[in-house]
Design a protein around this motif. Structure first.
Motif, mmCIF file in Angstrom:
data_model
loop_
_atom_site.group_PDB
_atom_site.id
_atom_site.type_symbol
_atom_site.label_atom_id
_atom_site.label_comp_id
_atom_site.label_asym_id
_atom_site.label_seq_id
_atom_site.Cartn_x
_atom_site.Cartn_y
_atom_site.Cartn_z
ATOM 1 N N ASP A 150 1.558 -8.723 0.170
ATOM 2 C CA ASP A 150 0.402 -8.551 1.047
ATOM 3 C C ASP A 150 0.688 -7.543 2.171
ATOM 4 O O ASP A 150 -0.176 -6.751 2.544
ATOM 5 C CB ASP A 150 0.004 -9.897 1.654
ATOM 6 N N ALA A 151 1.927 -7.556 2.678
ATOM 7 C CA ALA A 151 2.265 -6.653 3.777
ATOM 8 C C ALA A 151 2.179 -5.192 3.331
ATOM 9 O O ALA A 151 1.904 -4.303 4.133
ATOM 10 C CB ALA A 151 3.666 -6.968 4.295
ATOM 11 N N GLY A 152 2.394 -4.957 2.024
ATOM 12 C CA GLY A 152 2.336 -3.598 1.514
ATOM 13 C C GLY A 152 0.929 -3.151 1.137
ATOM 14 O O GLY A 152 0.733 -2.023 0.683
ATOM 15 N N ASP A 153 -0.048 -4.032 1.299
ATOM 16 C CA ASP A 153 -1.418 -3.709 0.899
ATOM 17 C C ASP A 153 -2.185 -3.171 2.109
ATOM 18 O O ASP A 153 -2.484 -3.908 3.045
ATOM 19 C CB ASP A 153 -2.074 -4.991 0.355
ATOM 20 N N PRO A 154 -2.503 -1.873 2.107
ATOM 21 C CA PRO A 154 -3.148 -1.285 3.301
ATOM 22 C C PRO A 154 -4.547 -1.830 3.550
ATOM 23 O O PRO A 154 -5.037 -1.771 4.684
ATOM 24 C CB PRO A 154 -3.183 0.214 2.982
ATOM 25 N N LYS A 155 -5.205 -2.390 2.511
ATOM 26 C CA LYS A 155 -6.568 -2.887 2.698
ATOM 27 C C LYS A 155 -6.597 -4.303 3.259
ATOM 28 O O LYS A 155 -7.641 -4.790 3.666
ATOM 29 C CB LYS A 155 -7.303 -2.870 1.351
ATOM 30 N N SER A 156 -5.440 -4.978 3.230
ATOM 31 C CA SER A 156 -5.415 -6.388 3.617
ATOM 32 C C SER A 156 -5.506 -6.553 5.128
ATOM 33 O O SER A 156 -5.014 -5.733 5.891
ATOM 34 C CB SER A 156 -4.120 -7.014 3.107
#
Lengths: 344, 77
Positions: free
Chosen positions: A231-237
């Motif tokens: 999740d930390a690597g997901d820019p949209k999160s």
């Protein structure tokens, strides 16, 4: 992803083994802006409640009474009052036995960001959790008043071989619009999760009620770390458990619902005491409820609420109320208000 | 917290370190930590007046903080 070991019977010993392998993290960084100026100078979990308590004493007390003695409190917004309270009131655990209440403020450990969301608050402290070596991580919101046996929730989690378990309360369908609502199948496995839905799904066994998330989650530790890193690597999160993590994982992994009615402590006549004191009205009302001759919360206190050990004043006031009840004397509003007042 | 003489306090939540001076009326109020309620002040009686000087909730609960009373408990500058 269930832990690879044989599941024993659902006995007390089974539960105490589970709680020993659990680390709790209480998310106490939120402002609680609906409490208006009451949270201008303190975070919501630090707001005083019912005499000597603060709101955060309830999840902390639940942890201790459930046998979970490794507790982290993640703080961010105006934490001074909260930190002081925890230091002065909750310093009685023994470090020698690996018991602690740790305060983990947002401190830009990973990048220049403070805690960006609930999931990010845990992500930034993964190393602390890893170091603790827990098998399960219990994630709690620091801002509700209730008494619950987290051990029973852990049993639900382990017996169902779940990757994650969400605790939920039953709320009337029309009230459910303000919550994260779970749709479950007939084994209570979560199949859908919607944050503040316009048309909430009802419970399988009651069409007038919905399952609302209490913001209490149990994760298998390794699974949690994997998901947080993803999740930390997901820019949209937006790095929120309710908004991002849960909707993502219910499709691919096993997410179980746990009913608060199964683990509420001191429930009387089918009333399962749980209060969100998020607004001034709700806060005032929950306090006033304590002035009733037999408040619902009293059965909780009688059944052993741990608390900071600074004074015995509210116990005394509750005791007076019980005495008045025995003598069948009504308590005057004024008396009640004074009884509630916190001694300076 | 300390309440002086001749006060009428009803259904109120009073946080620590509050001083309530003489002849004060408090009804359905939440008083924040450290407030000093001036002598003779009536809170929760005239909600229209309270709404101007304090915060009044939907259900008519009055919230009073030191800042609203002009007391500089938390003020830095």
């Amino acid at each position: 992803m269930a832990p690879n070991r044989p599941i024993e019977q659902h006995s007390d010993r089974f539960i105490s083994n589970l709680t020993k392998q659990t680390t709790a993290i209480i998310l106490a960084g939120g402002r609680g802006s609906r409490l208006k100026s009451l949270t201008d100078w303190r975070a919501k979990p630090a707001v005083q409640f019912g005499g000597k308590f603060r709101i955060i004493d309830f999840p902390l007390s639940n942890c201790i009474n459930s046998g979970i003695r490794r507790i982290n409190v993640a703080t961010q917004y105006k934490a001074q009052s909260l930190i002081q309270h925890i230091q002065r009131g909750w310093g009685f655990l023994r470090g020698e036995f690996n018991e602690y209440v740790n305060i983990i403020p947002a401190q830009q450990r990973i990048s220049e960001d403070w805690y960006k969301g609930t999931a990010d608050a845990v992500f930034q402290n993964i190393d602390l959790l890893r170091e603790g070596g827990a098998e399960y991580v219990l994630i709690l919101a620091g801002d509700h008043i209730y008494k619950m046996d987290y051990g029973k929730m852990l049993a639900t989690h382990a017996l169902n071989h779940a990757d994650m378990t969400v605790a939920c309360i039953n709320v009337p369908l029309e009230d459910a619009k303000g919550f994260g609502v779970l749709a479950v199948d007939n084994t209570d496995r979560v199949i859908e999760f919607a944050e503040k839905p316009a048309n909430p799904k009802h419970m399988p066994d009651d069409p007038t009620k919905a399952f609302a998330s209490m913001g209490i989650y149990i994760f298998n530790a390794k699974f949690l770390y994997e998901q947080l890193i993803r999740d930390a690597g997901d820019p949209k999160s937006s790095h929120d458990f309710g908004g991002d993590i849960i909707p993502y994982i219910i499709k691919k992994y096993k997410v179980q619902a746990h009913r608060f009615t199964d683990s509420c402590v001191g429930a009387k006549n089918g009333n399962h005491y749980w209060r969100d004191v998020g607004t001034i009205d709700a806060y005032w009302e929950a306090n006033m409820e304590l002035t009733k001759v037999i408040p619902e919360l009293i059965s909780m206190i009688k059944s052993g609420l741990s608390g900071p050990i600074r004074s015995n004043y509210p116990r005394q006031s509750l005791f007076l109320m019980m005495k008045a009840e025995q003598a069948k004397q009504p308590i005057h509003w004024f008396q009640a208000a004074v009884l509630l007042v916190v001694r300076a | 917290m300390r309440v002086h003489s001749y006060c009428d306090i009803e259904a109120s939540v009073i946080l620590p370190k509050v001083k309530v001076n003489r002849n004060v009326v408090l009804k359905n109020a939440v008083i924040d930590r450290g407030c000093i309620i001036p002598e003779g002040m009536q809170i929760g009686v005239d909600l229209a007046l309270d709404a101007k000087r304090f915060y009044v909730s939907e259900k008519g609960i009055t919230l009073v903080t030191p800042d609203m009373l002009g007391q500089d408990l938390y003020r830095v500058i």
